[in-house]
Scaffold this motif. Structure first.
Motif, PDB file in Angstrom:
ATOM      1  N   GLU A  49       0.619  -1.757  -0.181  1.00  0.00           N
ATOM      2  CA  GLU A  49       0.178   0.026  -0.090  1.00  0.00           C
ATOM      3  C   GLU A  49       0.540   1.392   0.033  1.00  0.00           C
ATOM      4  OE1 GLU A  49      -2.061  -3.317   1.264  1.00  0.00           O
ATOM      5  OE2 GLU A  49      -0.616  -2.828   2.066  1.00  0.00           O
ATOM      6  N   LEU A  68       1.356   4.366  -2.885  1.00  0.00           N
ATOM      7  CA  LEU A  68       1.427   5.239  -2.913  1.00  0.00           C
ATOM      8  C   LEU A  68       2.556   6.409  -2.787  1.00  0.00           C
ATOM      9  CD1 LEU A  68      -0.910   5.441   0.730  1.00  0.00           C
ATOM     10  CD2 LEU A  68      -2.073   6.066  -2.012  1.00  0.00           C
ATOM     11  N   LEU A 118       1.656   6.040  -6.904  1.00  0.00           N
ATOM     12  CA  LEU A 118       1.030   7.258  -7.842  1.00  0.00           C
ATOM     13  C   LEU A 118       1.395   8.607  -7.391  1.00  0.00           C
ATOM     14  CD1 LEU A 118      -1.452   6.570  -9.030  1.00  0.00           C
ATOM     15  CD2 LEU A 118      -2.360   6.685  -6.948  1.00  0.00           C
ATOM     16  N   TYR A 119       2.064   9.003  -6.059  1.00  0.00           N
ATOM     17  CA  TYR A 119       2.445  10.030  -5.791  1.00  0.00           C
ATOM     18  C   TYR A 119       3.694  10.662  -7.080  1.00  0.00           C
ATOM     19  CZ  TYR A 119       4.445  13.676  -2.598  1.00  0.00           C
ATOM     20  OH  TYR A 119       5.281  15.251  -2.523  1.00  0.00           O
ATOM     21  N   LYS A 121      -7.475  -1.669   1.235  1.00  0.00           N
ATOM     22  CA  LYS A 121      -8.311   0.359   1.617  1.00  0.00           C
ATOM     23  C   LYS A 121      -8.357   0.846   2.914  1.00  0.00           C
ATOM     24  CE  LYS A 121     -11.401  -0.479  -2.632  1.00  0.00           C
ATOM     25  NZ  LYS A 121     -12.843  -0.195  -3.051  1.00  0.00           N
ATOM     26  N   ILE A 161      -4.206   1.604   2.981  1.00  0.00           N
ATOM     27  CA  ILE A 161      -4.768   3.096   2.183  1.00  0.00           C
ATOM     28  C   ILE A 161      -4.894   4.630   3.080  1.00  0.00           C
ATOM     29  CG2 ILE A 161      -4.832   4.330  -0.147  1.00  0.00           C
ATOM     30  CD1 ILE A 161      -4.401   1.236  -1.107  1.00  0.00           C
ATOM     31  N   LEU A 194      -2.280   8.006   3.321  1.00  0.00           N
ATOM     32  CA  LEU A 194      -3.227   9.076   2.582  1.00  0.00           C
ATOM     33  C   LEU A 194      -2.276  10.336   3.666  1.00  0.00           C
ATOM     34  CD1 LEU A 194      -6.005   8.182   0.344  1.00  0.00           C
ATOM     35  CD2 LEU A 194      -3.355   8.875  -0.658  1.00  0.00           C
ATOM     36  N   THR A 206      -5.156  12.126  -3.273  1.00  0.00           N
ATOM     37  CA  THR A 206      -5.877  11.274  -2.418  1.00  0.00           C
ATOM     38  C   THR A 206      -7.170  11.466  -3.841  1.00  0.00           C
ATOM     39  OG1 THR A 206      -6.074  12.808  -0.554  1.00  0.00           O
ATOM     40  CG2 THR A 206      -7.932  12.020  -0.746  1.00  0.00           C
ATOM     41  N   ARG A 250      -7.322  10.316  -6.923  1.00  0.00           N
ATOM     42  CA  ARG A 250      -6.147  10.213  -7.393  1.00  0.00           C
ATOM     43  C   ARG A 250      -6.369   8.366  -7.433  1.00  0.00           C
ATOM     44  NH1 ARG A 250      -1.728  13.772  -9.136  1.00  0.00           N
ATOM     45  NH2 ARG A 250      -0.415  12.466  -7.354  1.00  0.00           N
ATOM     46  N   THR A 251      -6.237   8.876  -5.757  1.00  0.00           N
ATOM     47  CA  THR A 251      -6.092   7.467  -5.174  1.00  0.00           C
ATOM     48  C   THR A 251      -7.718   7.146  -5.510  1.00  0.00           C
ATOM     49  OG1 THR A 251      -4.473   7.924  -3.665  1.00  0.00           O
ATOM     50  CG2 THR A 251      -6.150   5.810  -2.944  1.00  0.00           C
ATOM     51  N   GLU A 252      -8.797   7.925  -4.980  1.00  0.00           N
ATOM     52  CA  GLU A 252     -10.284   7.231  -4.537  1.00  0.00           C
ATOM     53  C   GLU A 252     -10.674   6.882  -5.884  1.00  0.00           C
ATOM     54  OE1 GLU A 252     -11.823  11.511  -3.229  1.00  0.00           O
ATOM     55  OE2 GLU A 252     -10.987  10.692  -1.136  1.00  0.00           O
TER      56      GLU A 252
END
Length: 195
Positions: free
Chosen positions: A146, A150, A153-154, A169, A172, A176, A185, A187-189
């Motif tokens: 996880e 992130l 994705l960051y 989830k 995560i 976050l 946040t 993009r993750t959602e």
């Protein structure tokens, strides 16, 4: 046996008894109690010539069967293994890449013994926050899947993930806030809403 021969044997025995497979010069000095750093360096280089140790980089000594993940965590510190390396091991991405990817205070690619190590820079407060980073018994710091997700994705907002089903989830959502990024946040959602 002379005192110096016994002394040399004690250093190599000390290293081989230690669980670590990768040592910085300062690590060897602390383990052996030797304060003469130039003399210690000469002794270690003797072991390299005798093939009892290897010296893949200046100031770093390894046992012949060293752990490459351990070396990744020793080259630039503080750091932890993350990103594609962890995501691939956990089945989040399917594309094979032998490169070991590491989060650090700098961006750099190093090639050592036919192994590529890629360091990606993350700002200081994120780098030193060890939430979601496991400290393994073999002196390896590695992100949980996880945290690696992130981190990726960051650093790479448009990255494509093959399989998000195994991600936790709730973990995560706990991780976050350390990024302090509204864009991350969102993009993750968006990515996790269909999982």
């Amino acid at each position: 046996m002379s005192g110096s021969q016994s002394y040399k044997t004690d250093i190599i025995l000390t290293l081989y008894k230690d669980l670590r497979t990768v040592f910085r010069l300062v690590d060897v000095a602390m383990l052996s109690g030797v304060t003469d750093i130039p003399g210690l360096s000469k002794k270690l280089n003797y072991y390299v010539r005798k093939k009892q140790l290897e010296n893949p980089r200046k100031g770093i000594y390894v046992k012949p069967d060293y752990n490459r993940e351990e070396l990744a965590c020793c080259l630039y510190s503080p750091c932890y293994i993350s990103l594609g390396y962890v995501l691939q091991k956990k089945g989040i991405i399917f594309q094979y890449d032998s490169q070991i990817t590491v989060i650090s205070y700098l961006s750099r690619v190093k090639e050592i013994d036919n192994q590529s190590y890629r360091y990606r820079k993350l700002k200081g407060e994120l780098l030193v926050n060890n939430t979601g980073v496991m400290q393994l018994p073999n002196y390896v710091n590695m992100a949980v899947a996880e945290r690696a997700f992130l981190d990726m994705l960051y650093l790479s907002p448009e990255f494509y993930f093959d399989n998000l089903n195994s991600l936790d989830k709730s973990l995560i959502n706990k991780l976050l806030p350390i990024y302090q990024s509204g864009a991350l946040t969102k993009r993750t959602e968006k990515l996790l809403c269909h999982v």
